[in-house]
Design a protein around this motif. Structure first.
Motif: not given
Length: 156
Positions: A2-14, A83-90
């Motif tokens: 659950r902590e990893i999910m939070g980091v993925l949402g708060r940091k990486d995806q954002e 570049v936009f598509e790469m960010y969106r894909s990530n």
């Protein structure tokens, strides 16, 4: 997990959504600027032969054409749209990772749920981390949720 999910949402995806929005804005500006500058160059060259405004019109044609060429080179050569598509894909990849973790955590049928250690290893590999590194990230994110400087993924 659950902590990893939070980091993925708060940091990486954002972060990748934010970067994608910036790339999209830049692409829109360049997509509008190129034809506008080309039009100015055409207008300037059309009036370049007249004696009253000839030198200014010629300068407008030359500068407009050069700037249009530079803008089109940056837009297409820099592949800003890609570049936009790469960010969106990530960002989509991180959303998929969150959904995958959530799905495994909420699965009530033990036959359909993945083995915890194997699933943890899969998540770590997909994020480019070792298992101990992933566990350390989860522990540090639960301690200081707001001020975590580290991203979950080390791949992108």
């Amino acid at each position: 997990m659950r902590e990893i999910m939070g980091v993925l949402g708060r940091k990486d995806q954002e972060e990748y959504i934010r970067l994608g929005e910036k790339a999209l804005k830049l692409n829109k500006v360049l997509a509008l600027s190129g034809p506008l500058l080309t039009g100015l160059a055409a207008i300037g060259s059309a009036f370049a032969g007249h004696s009253t405004h000839g030198s200014w019109a010629a300068m407008l044609g030359i500068v407009g054409g050069a700037l249009a060429s530079a803008v089109n080179t940056v837009e297409h050569g820099g592949q800003i749209g890609m570049v936009f598509e790469m960010y969106r894909s990530n960002a989509g990849f991180f959303q998929y990772m969150q959904e995958s973790i959530e799905s495994n955590l909420t699965e009530t049928d033990e036959e359909r749920r993945e083995n915890g250690e194997v699933f943890e290893m899969k998540v770590a590999l997909k994020l480019g981390r070792s298992l101990s590194d992933l566990r350390n990230l989860a522990a540090s994110s639960s301690l200081k949720e707001e001020h975590l400087d580290e991203f979950a993924s080390k791949l992108f």
